[in-house]
Design an enzyme around this catalytic site. Structure first.
Site, PDB file in Angstrom:
ATOM      1  CB  ALA A 113      -0.898  -0.021   1.230  1.00  7.48           C
ATOM      2  CB  ALA A 114       3.439   1.940  -2.463  1.00  5.51           C
ATOM      3  N   PRO A 116       1.770   7.838  -0.699  1.00  6.61           N
ATOM      4  CG  PRO A 116       2.475   9.909   0.128  1.00  6.61           C
ATOM      5  CD  PRO A 116       1.652   8.708   0.493  1.00  6.61           C
ATOM      6  N   GLY A 118       6.438   7.206   0.623  1.00  7.90           N
ATOM      7  CA  GLY A 118       7.437   7.415   1.676  1.00  7.90           C
ATOM      8  C   GLY A 118       8.193   6.143   1.987  1.00  7.90           C
ATOM      9  CE  LYS A 119       5.563   3.793   6.643  1.00 12.46           C
ATOM     10  NZ  LYS A 119       4.585   4.887   6.623  1.00 12.46           N
ATOM     11  CD  GLU A 137      -2.339   3.624  -3.368  1.00  8.30           C
ATOM     12  OE1 GLU A 137      -1.662   3.389  -2.354  1.00  8.30           O
ATOM     13  OE2 GLU A 137      -3.579   3.777  -3.323  1.00  8.30           O
ATOM     14  NE  ARG A 142      -3.532   7.359  -1.810  1.00 11.17           N
ATOM     15  CZ  ARG A 142      -2.913   8.198  -0.969  1.00 11.17           C
ATOM     16  NH1 ARG A 142      -3.073   9.501  -1.118  1.00 11.17           N
ATOM     17  NH2 ARG A 142      -2.164   7.738   0.006  1.00 11.17           N
ATOM     18  CB  CYS A 235      -0.764   6.762  10.921  1.00 11.35           C
ATOM     19  SG  CYS A 235      -2.074   7.008   9.729  1.00 11.35           S
TER      20      CYS A 235
HETATM   21  N1  SAM Z   1       3.012   3.612   2.665  1.00 10.72           N
HETATM   22  C1  SAM Z   1       2.606   4.931   2.225  1.00 10.72           C
HETATM   23  C2  SAM Z   1       3.748   5.890   2.424  1.00 10.72           C
HETATM   24  O1  SAM Z   1       4.616   5.632   3.263  1.00 10.72           O
HETATM   25  O2  SAM Z   1       3.821   6.912   1.734  1.00 10.72           O
HETATM   26  C3  SAM Z   1       1.324   5.359   2.898  1.00 10.72           C
HETATM   27  C4  SAM Z   1       0.220   4.365   2.703  1.00 10.72           C
HETATM   28  S1  SAM Z   1      -1.348   4.890   3.284  1.00 10.72           S
HETATM   29  C5  SAM Z   1      -1.223   4.754   4.974  1.00 10.72           C
HETATM   30  C6  SAM Z   1      -2.369   3.542   2.842  1.00 10.72           C
HETATM   31  C7  SAM Z   1      -2.614   3.341   1.363  1.00 10.72           C
HETATM   32  O3  SAM Z   1      -3.457   2.195   1.190  1.00 10.72           O
HETATM   33  C8  SAM Z   1      -3.332   4.499   0.669  1.00 10.72           C
HETATM   34  O4  SAM Z   1      -2.536   4.992  -0.377  1.00 10.72           O
HETATM   35  C9  SAM Z   1      -4.607   3.878   0.136  1.00 10.72           C
HETATM   36  O5  SAM Z   1      -4.960   4.369  -1.148  1.00 10.72           O
HETATM   37  C10 SAM Z   1      -4.277   2.402   0.069  1.00 10.72           C
HETATM   38  N2  SAM Z   1      -5.470   1.524   0.133  1.00 10.72           N
HETATM   39  C11 SAM Z   1      -6.752   1.860   0.346  1.00 10.72           C
HETATM   40  N3  SAM Z   1      -7.550   0.786   0.291  1.00 10.72           N
HETATM   41  C12 SAM Z   1      -6.760  -0.273   0.027  1.00 10.72           C
HETATM   42  C13 SAM Z   1      -7.012  -1.649  -0.163  1.00 10.72           C
HETATM   43  N4  SAM Z   1      -8.232  -2.170  -0.063  1.00 10.72           N
HETATM   44  N5  SAM Z   1      -5.960  -2.413  -0.447  1.00 10.72           N
HETATM   45  C14 SAM Z   1      -4.713  -1.896  -0.532  1.00 10.72           C
HETATM   46  N6  SAM Z   1      -4.429  -0.604  -0.353  1.00 10.72           N
HETATM   47  C15 SAM Z   1      -5.443   0.203  -0.078  1.00 10.72           C
END
Ligand code: SAM
Length: 462
Positions: A113-114, A116, A118-119, A137, A142, A235
């Site tokens: 779940a990448a 924007p 960061g990780k 993603e 996104r 978070c």
């Molecule tokens: N890892 C990212 C970073 O460090 O920049 C932040 C990730 S954010 C907490 C969670 C992400 O999960 C979002 O971008 C969201 O769009 C995505 N997401 C939403 N629903 C999801 C799903 N059912 N399966 C996988 N990813 C999903």
């Protein structure tokens, strides 16, 4: 800040009364700001790092060796070093998860779940260009942001996909050495940073998030190879999306062992709320699935397939020869592409990275939505090669035939970032790099008295 009453109750029962009060008071504190150096481009003994340290009054983040707090007034997103990919702006607590995942060069890693990114960028820094990183993603817009960040940071060994977890787990069973799942969550730890997140919060939303996390985790479990490690992070503070989700996961998957849990609290630490769990899959966790079988299913077969493969190989050879011709002239010191294969998407020529066990190639991506299939080398039109911005961002200064480098405050640099032409310096001719303190910002093409600006239109500043 007006917090929902059930949320306040939840925090009181989680922390106990005296501590909950100090937690709730932390909502009145100033938030902190962080950035993480990109080790692919910057080390701590360089002049640009010392400039940054001074300009942004950097202070180390205790849980991340490349992480720093910066002065709130610094606006690092506007600095040309940001455009050069020298750092990634990231909330300090969010830097903890990739440290715990601890990926190494040569490994095969998934960031599930990448966006924007960061990780993804932190993982890529630790892999140092070696091995395969799939950054996935689910939301298309996104996924594009992940792709842009991968480009800006000069990452060459990442493939950005845009798929729901079930489509990936069907394709990549027992495939990854490490998986990062930074799950979509109710975002309680972000209330201070993003007060709008409070409006979406409700106990029902927490339950919905927990159910979705369980589902995504199950797909991650399928994709992790025996002996691999999984990091799950959120978070948010509540136990349902954190400890309870992990405990239920461990019950459903006895081959997983919980190794560690870390929590960051805004009233105890300098950062927003974060939860991180490290899980390991035992060596006999699952029979080693053969991805080759899956990819063979998707590859061309029979006579027509052989014919088109022959044509593909001829085209790839011609594409690579064009790239090589360009590199010989304009990037004579280019370090090489690493294990991989050329891949055409329309006019765009990419270098698709391979994993170190030779199980991954273009057939493995067949039918998946891909936002960036590796390093974008350039575009091939009518037998001519034009280098991609991603190649400039990946290239080292020393590799280029010429570099016109300026200090951050130089008017020429602002002009370049606005998309204007530059005057030619002695020795510049043909394709070369425009740089800030030696760090590439993009291509220029010198001819006569001028350097034509090849910064992509979407990246130009007003
Ligand atoms: N890892 C990212 C970073 O460090 O920049 C932040 C990730 S954010 C907490 C969670 C992400 O999960 C979002 O971008 C969201 O769009 C995505 N997401 C939403 N629903 C999801 C799903 N059912 N399966 C996988 N990813 C999903």
């Amino acid at each position: 800040m007006a917090l929902p009453e059930p949320y306040i109750e939840q925090m009181r029962s989680l922390l106990g009364l005296p501590e909950a009060e100090s937690f709730l008071r932390s909502y009145e504190d100033e938030r902190v700001f962080g950035l993480r150096l990109n080790p692919l481009k910057l080390n701590r003994v360089s002049a640009p790092f010392r400039n940054l340290e001074e300009a942004f009054r950097l202070e180390p983040v205790p849980w991340c060796p490349t992480g720093y707090y910066y002065d709130e007034t610094a606006r690092p997103g506007k600095h040309p070093y940001h455009a050069a990919g020298l750092y990634y702006i990231q909330e300090p607590s969010a830097m903890s998860a990739a440290e715990l995942l601890a990926p190494a060069p040569g490994e095969t890693v998934l960031d599930l779940a990448a966006a924007p990114g960061g990780k993804t960028s932190q993982i890529a820094g630790k892999m140092n260009g070696s091995g395969l990183l799939i950054a996935n993603e689910i939301h298309p817009a996104r996924a594009k942001i992940v792709s842009e960040n991968v480009e800006r940071l000069g990452i060459r060994n990442a493939v950005v996909t845009n798929e729901p977890p079930d489509r990936l787990s069907a394709r990549f069973p027992a495939f990854f050495d490490r998986i990062m799942l930074d799950a979509p969550c109710s975002g309680e730890g972000m209330f201070r940073k993003d007060p709008d997140a409070v409006k979406e919060w409700s106990p029902a939303h927490v339950d919905m998030c927990a159910a979705r996390q369980a589902d995504i985790l199950d797909h991650a479990a399928v994709m992790l190879k025996p002996g691999g490690t999984l990091v799950y992070s959120t978070c948010t503070f509540n136990r349902s999306e954190n400890e309870d989700t992990i405990a239920a996961f461990a019950r459903r998957h006895p081959s997983f062992e919980l190794r560690r849990i870390e929590r960051i609290w805004p009233h105890r630490d300098r950062g927003e709320g974060h939860f991180v769990a490290l899980l390991a899959k035992s060596d006999d966790g699952m029979p080693n699935a053969d991805l080759g079988a899956a990819s063979r299913m998707h590859s061309n077969s029979g006579r027509a397939g052989r014919k088109s493969r022959g044509k593909d190989a001829a085209e790839s050879g011609a594409d690579l020869a064009l790239f090589q011709g360009f590199a010989d002239e304009s990037l004579p010191g280019f370090a090489g592409l690493g294990p991989g294969e050329p891949l055409r998407f329309g006019d765009a020529l990419y270098w698709l990275p391979h994993d170190s066990r030779g199980r991954f190639g273009k057939d493995a991506l067949h039918g998946l939505r891909v936002a960036r299939p590796g390093l974008h080398l350039g575009d091939v039109r009518k037998g001519r090669f034009e280098p991609a911005h991603a190649l400039a961002m990946h290239a080292a200064e020393e590799a280029a035939a010429w570099v016109q480098s300026y200090p951050p405050e130089a008017p020429e640099l602002s002009a370049y970032l606005r998309g204007e032409t530059l005057p030619v310096m002695a020795g510049s001719s043909g394709w070369g790099l425009v740089a800030v303190d030696g760090k590439p910002l993009g291509w220029g093409k010198a001819s006569g008295e001028q350097v034509k600006n090849h910064l992509p239109k979407g990246l130009r500043r007003p």
